[in-house]
Design a protein around this motif. Structure first.
Motif, PDB file in Angstrom:
ATOM      1  N   SER A  98       0.898  -1.172   0.065  1.00  0.00           N
ATOM      2  CA  SER A  98      -0.073   0.007   0.066  1.00  0.00           C
ATOM      3  C   SER A  98       0.830   1.309   0.041  1.00  0.00           C
ATOM      4  CB  SER A  98      -0.798   0.085   1.178  1.00  0.00           C
ATOM      5  OG  SER A  98      -0.253   0.345   2.487  1.00  0.00           O
ATOM      6  N   GLY A  99       2.089   1.221   0.643  1.00  0.00           N
ATOM      7  CA  GLY A  99       3.070   2.344   0.701  1.00  0.00           C
ATOM      8  C   GLY A  99       2.628   3.179   1.536  1.00  0.00           C
ATOM      9  N   GLU A 100       1.524   3.059   2.311  1.00  0.00           N
ATOM     10  CA  GLU A 100       1.107   3.698   3.499  1.00  0.00           C
ATOM     11  C   GLU A 100       1.975   3.925   4.742  1.00  0.00           C
ATOM     12  OE1 GLU A 100      -1.142   6.169   2.886  1.00  0.00           O
ATOM     13  OE2 GLU A 100      -1.421   5.541   0.900  1.00  0.00           O
ATOM     14  N   ARG A 101       2.378   4.574   5.280  1.00  0.00           N
ATOM     15  CA  ARG A 101       2.864   4.840   6.653  1.00  0.00           C
ATOM     16  C   ARG A 101       1.748   4.538   7.824  1.00  0.00           C
ATOM     17  NH1 ARG A 101       6.444   9.790   7.287  1.00  0.00           N
ATOM     18  NH2 ARG A 101       6.978   8.754   9.177  1.00  0.00           N
ATOM     19  N   GLU A 102       0.373   4.726   7.518  1.00  0.00           N
ATOM     20  CA  GLU A 102      -0.389   4.370   8.549  1.00  0.00           C
ATOM     21  C   GLU A 102      -1.575   4.024   7.718  1.00  0.00           C
ATOM     22  OE1 GLU A 102       0.399   8.150  11.790  1.00  0.00           O
ATOM     23  OE2 GLU A 102      -1.369   8.067  10.491  1.00  0.00           O
ATOM     24  N   VAL A 103      -2.375   2.836   8.370  1.00  0.00           N
ATOM     25  CA  VAL A 103      -3.456   2.530   7.825  1.00  0.00           C
ATOM     26  C   VAL A 103      -4.564   2.253   9.085  1.00  0.00           C
ATOM     27  CG1 VAL A 103      -2.594   1.099   5.935  1.00  0.00           C
ATOM     28  CG2 VAL A 103      -2.792  -0.191   8.090  1.00  0.00           C
ATOM     29  N   LEU A 104      -5.767   2.401   8.489  1.00  0.00           N
ATOM     30  CA  LEU A 104      -6.810   2.194   9.498  1.00  0.00           C
ATOM     31  C   LEU A 104      -7.053   0.904  10.004  1.00  0.00           C
ATOM     32  CD1 LEU A 104      -9.576   4.897   7.963  1.00  0.00           C
ATOM     33  CD2 LEU A 104      -7.968   4.949   9.685  1.00  0.00           C
ATOM     34  N   SER A 105      -7.335   0.582  11.201  1.00  0.00           N
ATOM     35  CA  SER A 105      -7.627  -0.845  11.509  1.00  0.00           C
ATOM     36  C   SER A 105      -8.744  -1.373  10.872  1.00  0.00           C
ATOM     37  CB  SER A 105      -7.975  -0.767  13.210  1.00  0.00           C
ATOM     38  OG  SER A 105      -9.203   0.035  13.513  1.00  0.00           O
ATOM     39  N   GLY A 106      -9.854  -0.668  10.496  1.00  0.00           N
ATOM     40  CA  GLY A 106     -11.076  -1.072   9.622  1.00  0.00           C
ATOM     41  C   GLY A 106     -10.464  -1.547   8.364  1.00  0.00           C
ATOM     42  N   TYR A 107      -9.397  -1.324   7.928  1.00  0.00           N
ATOM     43  CA  TYR A 107      -8.763  -1.792   6.461  1.00  0.00           C
ATOM     44  C   TYR A 107      -8.328  -3.130   6.913  1.00  0.00           C
ATOM     45  CZ  TYR A 107      -5.616  -2.155   2.641  1.00  0.00           C
ATOM     46  OH  TYR A 107      -5.030  -2.835   1.614  1.00  0.00           O
ATOM     47  N   LEU A 108      -7.523  -3.256   7.941  1.00  0.00           N
ATOM     48  CA  LEU A 108      -6.837  -4.572   8.278  1.00  0.00           C
ATOM     49  C   LEU A 108      -8.041  -5.301   8.551  1.00  0.00           C
ATOM     50  CD1 LEU A 108      -4.247  -6.127   9.101  1.00  0.00           C
ATOM     51  CD2 LEU A 108      -4.362  -5.077  11.304  1.00  0.00           C
ATOM     52  N   GLY A 109      -8.867  -5.093   9.167  1.00  0.00           N
ATOM     53  CA  GLY A 109     -10.173  -6.007   9.617  1.00  0.00           C
ATOM     54  C   GLY A 109     -10.706  -6.409   8.101  1.00  0.00           C
ATOM     55  N   GLU A 110     -10.866  -5.672   7.340  1.00  0.00           N
ATOM     56  CA  GLU A 110     -11.505  -6.065   6.157  1.00  0.00           C
ATOM     57  C   GLU A 110     -10.572  -6.845   5.252  1.00  0.00           C
ATOM     58  OE1 GLU A 110     -14.600  -5.309   4.649  1.00  0.00           O
ATOM     59  OE2 GLU A 110     -14.993  -4.301   6.757  1.00  0.00           O
ATOM     60  N   LEU A 111      -9.432  -6.826   5.175  1.00  0.00           N
ATOM     61  CA  LEU A 111      -8.134  -7.621   4.840  1.00  0.00           C
ATOM     62  C   LEU A 111      -8.342  -9.114   5.502  1.00  0.00           C
ATOM     63  CD1 LEU A 111      -5.245  -5.614   4.381  1.00  0.00           C
ATOM     64  CD2 LEU A 111      -6.691  -6.035   2.613  1.00  0.00           C
ATOM     65  N   VAL A 112      -8.518  -9.043   6.906  1.00  0.00           N
ATOM     66  CA  VAL A 112      -8.896 -10.382   7.575  1.00  0.00           C
ATOM     67  C   VAL A 112     -10.129 -10.963   6.964  1.00  0.00           C
ATOM     68  CG1 VAL A 112      -9.014 -11.424   9.791  1.00  0.00           C
ATOM     69  CG2 VAL A 112      -7.328  -9.821   9.480  1.00  0.00           C
ATOM     70  N   MET A 113     -11.113 -10.542   6.911  1.00  0.00           N
ATOM     71  CA  MET A 113     -12.394 -11.069   6.518  1.00  0.00           C
ATOM     72  C   MET A 113     -12.197 -11.473   5.196  1.00  0.00           C
ATOM     73  SD  MET A 113     -15.462  -8.957   8.547  1.00  0.00           S
ATOM     74  CE  MET A 113     -15.515  -7.520   7.378  1.00  0.00           C
ATOM     75  N   ARG A 114     -11.689 -10.842   4.386  1.00  0.00           N
ATOM     76  CA  ARG A 114     -11.522 -11.481   2.854  1.00  0.00           C
ATOM     77  C   ARG A 114     -10.740 -12.802   2.897  1.00  0.00           C
ATOM     78  NH1 ARG A 114      -9.090  -6.879  -0.094  1.00  0.00           N
ATOM     79  NH2 ARG A 114     -10.716  -5.577   0.851  1.00  0.00           N
ATOM     80  N   GLU A 115      -9.778 -13.070   3.837  1.00  0.00           N
ATOM     81  CA  GLU A 115      -8.943 -14.082   3.649  1.00  0.00           C
ATOM     82  C   GLU A 115      -9.810 -15.168   4.432  1.00  0.00           C
ATOM     83  OE1 GLU A 115      -6.035 -14.924   2.126  1.00  0.00           O
ATOM     84  OE2 GLU A 115      -5.921 -12.825   1.631  1.00  0.00           O
ATOM     85  N   LEU A 116     -10.361 -14.932   5.653  1.00  0.00           N
ATOM     86  CA  LEU A 116     -11.069 -16.079   6.225  1.00  0.00           C
ATOM     87  C   LEU A 116     -12.362 -16.289   5.466  1.00  0.00           C
ATOM     88  CD1 LEU A 116     -11.249 -14.446  10.053  1.00  0.00           C
ATOM     89  CD2 LEU A 116     -10.119 -16.765   9.206  1.00  0.00           C
ATOM     90  N   LYS A 117     -12.877 -15.708   4.663  1.00  0.00           N
ATOM     91  CA  LYS A 117     -13.788 -15.813   3.528  1.00  0.00           C
ATOM     92  C   LYS A 117     -13.365 -17.375   2.648  1.00  0.00           C
ATOM     93  CE  LYS A 117     -17.206 -13.201   2.353  1.00  0.00           C
ATOM     94  NZ  LYS A 117     -17.962 -12.170   1.430  1.00  0.00           N
ATOM     95  N   LYS A 118     -12.491 -16.891   2.323  1.00  0.00           N
ATOM     96  CA  LYS A 118     -11.569 -17.862   1.360  1.00  0.00           C
ATOM     97  C   LYS A 118     -11.078 -19.062   2.064  1.00  0.00           C
ATOM     98  CE  LYS A 118      -9.022 -14.185  -1.155  1.00  0.00           C
ATOM     99  NZ  LYS A 118      -7.775 -13.805  -1.290  1.00  0.00           N
ATOM    100  N   LEU A 119     -10.799 -19.147   3.449  1.00  0.00           N
ATOM    101  CA  LEU A 119     -10.284 -20.220   4.151  1.00  0.00           C
ATOM    102  C   LEU A 119     -11.452 -20.944   4.429  1.00  0.00           C
ATOM    103  CD1 LEU A 119      -7.075 -18.650   6.081  1.00  0.00           C
ATOM    104  CD2 LEU A 119      -7.157 -20.200   4.078  1.00  0.00           C
ATOM    105  N   ASP A 120     -12.200 -20.661   5.486  1.00  0.00           N
ATOM    106  CA  ASP A 120     -13.262 -21.232   6.051  1.00  0.00           C
ATOM    107  C   ASP A 120     -14.573 -20.282   6.363  1.00  0.00           C
ATOM    108  OD1 ASP A 120     -13.518 -23.755   7.832  1.00  0.00           O
ATOM    109  OD2 ASP A 120     -14.697 -22.148   8.890  1.00  0.00           O
ATOM    110  N   LYS A 121     -15.732 -20.543   5.971  1.00  0.00           N
ATOM    111  CA  LYS A 121     -16.725 -19.890   6.037  1.00  0.00           C
ATOM    112  C   LYS A 121     -17.450 -19.727   7.372  1.00  0.00           C
ATOM    113  CE  LYS A 121     -17.311 -19.460   1.362  1.00  0.00           C
ATOM    114  NZ  LYS A 121     -16.280 -19.176   0.964  1.00  0.00           N
TER     115      LYS A 121
END
Length: 158
Positions: A98-121
């Motif tokens: 992302s090249g960002e020095r700061e990211v919102l925790s909400g963005y990180l949460g969305e990334l986690v949800m995306r990966e979990l959706k692929k791994l296990d419903k």
């Protein structure tokens, strides 16, 4: 490299593999003293962005917190350690790229949800219910409907 079991300094590399992306080196090692085997990973050390929480406070990114979130959501689910490692690696790569020095925790949460959706419903629903603060059964139903709709779209695409 010290042995994590007996802390002896003499370990031998018995297998080396490069990840598909080419940015992580996986090494299987054997301790010359206790003969136990373990795995180490070599990766380029880059500085991760700072996480900005909902209340505005800032905290350093900590990989073990991300892993513990995955482990909690995936508790008693049939997902391999390699699959979890891969998901965490993809999230960390997205944060770095992302090249960002700061990211919102909400963005990180969305990334986690995306990966979990692929791994296990089920793990996805578990995480989403806490992350999105589900307050009644209708919110669970919406999340389940979303997964069902995604599954139907994927089946039609085949």
């Amino acid at each position: 490299m010290k042995c994590p079991y007996c802390h002896h300094d003499d370990t031998q590399v018995i297998d080396t593999r490069v990840s598909e992306e080419g940015n992580v080196m996986r090494r299987r090692r054997r301790c010359a003293h206790c003969d136990k085997r373990f795995t180490t990973y070599e990766r380029i050390e880059l500085s991760m962005p700072v996480i900005v929480k909902k209340n505005g406070s800032r905290t350093e990114y900590e990989s073990h917190k991300l892993r513990s979130s995955f482990m909690l959501a995936l508790r008693k689910r049939p997902v391999s350690a390699e699959a979890i490692d891969g998901a965490i690696q993809r999230i960390e790569e997205k944060l770095l790229s992302s090249g960002e020095r700061e990211v919102l925790s909400g963005y990180l949460g969305e990334l986690v949800m995306r990966e979990l959706k692929k791994l296990d419903k089920i793990a996805y629903i578990r995480f989403a219910s806490v992350y999105k603060s589900f307050e009644d059964i209708s919110e669970f139903a919406e999340a389940i409907q979303e997964i069902s709709t995604d599954k139907q779209r994927a089946e039609k695409a085949l």
